[in-house]
Motif scaffolding. Structure first.
Motif, PDB file in Angstrom:
ATOM      1  N   ARG A 192       0.839  -1.210   0.000  1.00 13.17           N
ATOM      2  CA  ARG A 192       0.000   0.000   0.000  1.00 13.17           C
ATOM      3  C   ARG A 192       0.874   1.261   0.000  1.00 13.17           C
ATOM      4  NH1 ARG A 192      -3.386  -3.003   3.834  1.00 13.17           N
ATOM      5  NH2 ARG A 192      -5.267  -3.653   2.701  1.00 13.17           N
ATOM      6  N   THR A 242       3.687   5.677  -5.695  1.00 15.36           N
ATOM      7  CA  THR A 242       3.689   5.610  -7.163  1.00 15.36           C
ATOM      8  C   THR A 242       2.556   6.438  -7.748  1.00 15.36           C
ATOM      9  OG1 THR A 242       4.688   3.405  -7.183  1.00 15.36           O
ATOM     10  CG2 THR A 242       3.463   4.064  -9.150  1.00 15.36           C
ATOM     11  N   ALA A 275      -4.092  -1.834  -5.769  1.00 12.27           N
ATOM     12  CA  ALA A 275      -3.282  -2.646  -6.674  1.00 12.27           C
ATOM     13  C   ALA A 275      -4.039  -3.911  -7.043  1.00 12.27           C
ATOM     14  CB  ALA A 275      -1.944  -3.002  -6.029  1.00 12.27           C
ATOM     15  N   GLN A 283      -0.279   1.546 -13.846  1.00 15.13           N
ATOM     16  CA  GLN A 283       0.702   1.395 -12.772  1.00 15.13           C
ATOM     17  C   GLN A 283       0.186   0.546 -11.616  1.00 15.13           C
ATOM     18  OE1 GLN A 283      -0.150   4.191 -14.302  1.00 15.13           O
ATOM     19  NE2 GLN A 283       1.715   5.032 -15.184  1.00 15.13           N
ATOM     20  N   GLN A 284      -1.109   0.303 -11.575  1.00 14.90           N
ATOM     21  CA  GLN A 284      -1.695  -0.488 -10.490  1.00 14.90           C
ATOM     22  C   GLN A 284      -1.737  -1.977 -10.796  1.00 14.90           C
ATOM     23  OE1 GLN A 284      -5.342   2.145 -10.360  1.00 14.90           O
ATOM     24  NE2 GLN A 284      -5.018   1.949  -8.153  1.00 14.90           N
ATOM     25  N   THR A 323       3.926   1.587  -1.041  1.00 15.22           N
ATOM     26  CA  THR A 323       4.609   1.701  -2.331  1.00 15.22           C
ATOM     27  C   THR A 323       3.670   2.207  -3.404  1.00 15.22           C
ATOM     28  OG1 THR A 323       6.110  -0.111  -1.756  1.00 15.22           O
ATOM     29  CG2 THR A 323       5.876   0.412  -4.098  1.00 15.22           C
ATOM     30  N   MET A 324       2.455   1.654  -3.455  1.00 13.77           N
ATOM     31  CA  MET A 324       1.513   2.046  -4.492  1.00 13.77           C
ATOM     32  C   MET A 324       1.055   3.491  -4.317  1.00 13.77           C
ATOM     33  SD  MET A 324       1.320  -0.353  -6.645  1.00 13.77           S
ATOM     34  CE  MET A 324       0.141   0.604  -7.594  1.00 13.77           C
TER      35      MET A 324
END
Length: 220
Positions: free
Chosen positions: A13, A19, A144, A184-185, A15-16
């Motif tokens: 979580r 991003t 994600a 990106q997810q 990291t996402m």
């Protein structure tokens, strides 16, 4: 083992979120437009009669305003949107009636439009009421997803708990679960940690991919 999975979820979580914060508004809007076009081309979307679609945050996820407007313009469809019932901290889906209703919603937590309790002096219909049709499709968000159709939510478990209550407890037919994801997810298969209580989705749609289970019904 469960503690390890939860720790991996927290790490992913973080990291996402980092991003997604880096994505420009223009990039998100372009991706969202491509996603919406793919959703609207799905036969399962075109033929459904009762559908749920999340109302998107202003950033960091696929935007759904154009999808919502398309659904509301279709006289054959009924649209239900997520809302949090504060009394027992659970998710319900309530009816969104038309464009005027949508544009008049107040903005709440995380910048998400929030349904009011009533519309034109009548209580909003809940999808859990016997008068509501069975949900055919749910368009849902997440932080994600991976190519094995696992989903990572924001950590509250609202969708997982709703699906368990709707399908298992209320014995309603399982809706088609369609995840909308920015490119990106989407991660490789097995990259999203899940537990036995986490529901997998049936379809993941990104600007570049439409991923389904090998044994899923013909939804494409």
């Amino acid at each position: 083992m469960l503690q390890g999975i939860r720790a991996n979820k927290r790490t992913l979580r973080k990291t996402m979120r980092a991003t997604l914060r880096e994505l420009s508004e223009a990039d998100i809007q372009a991706q969202s437009q491509a996603i919406a076009s793919k959703v609207m081309a799905l036969p399962a979307f075109q033929t459904c009669r009762t559908i749920s679609c999340y109302l998107s945050m202003p950033s960091a996820e696929a935007q759904t305003a154009s999808l919502v407007m398309n659904i509301l313009a279709d006289q054959k469809k009924q649209l239900f949107i997520p809302t949090i019932v504060s009394e027992d901290d659970r998710m319900d889906f309530v009816r969104l009636y038309d464009e005027e209703d949508f544009k008049g919603l107040p903005v709440g937590l995380w910048g998400i439009p929030q349904p009011t309790a009533q519309w034109k002096n009548e209580n909003r219909q809940s999808v859990l009421e016997s008068s509501a049709g069975n949900l055919d499709v749910i368009l849902l968000p997440g932080l994600a997803f991976d190519r094995s159709l696992s989903r990572l939510g924001h950590g509250k478990g609202y969708y997982d708990k709703f699906l368990s209550s709707y399908i298992t407890a209320a014995k309603r037919p399982r809706p088609l679960l369609v995840a909308l994801a920015l490119q990106q997810q989407l991660l490789d298969a097995g990259q999203v940690p899940i537990t036995d209580s986490d529901w997998k989705v049936d379809v993941v749609i990104t600007p570049n991919d439409t991923i389904t289970k090998d044994d899923s019904p013909n939804v494409l």
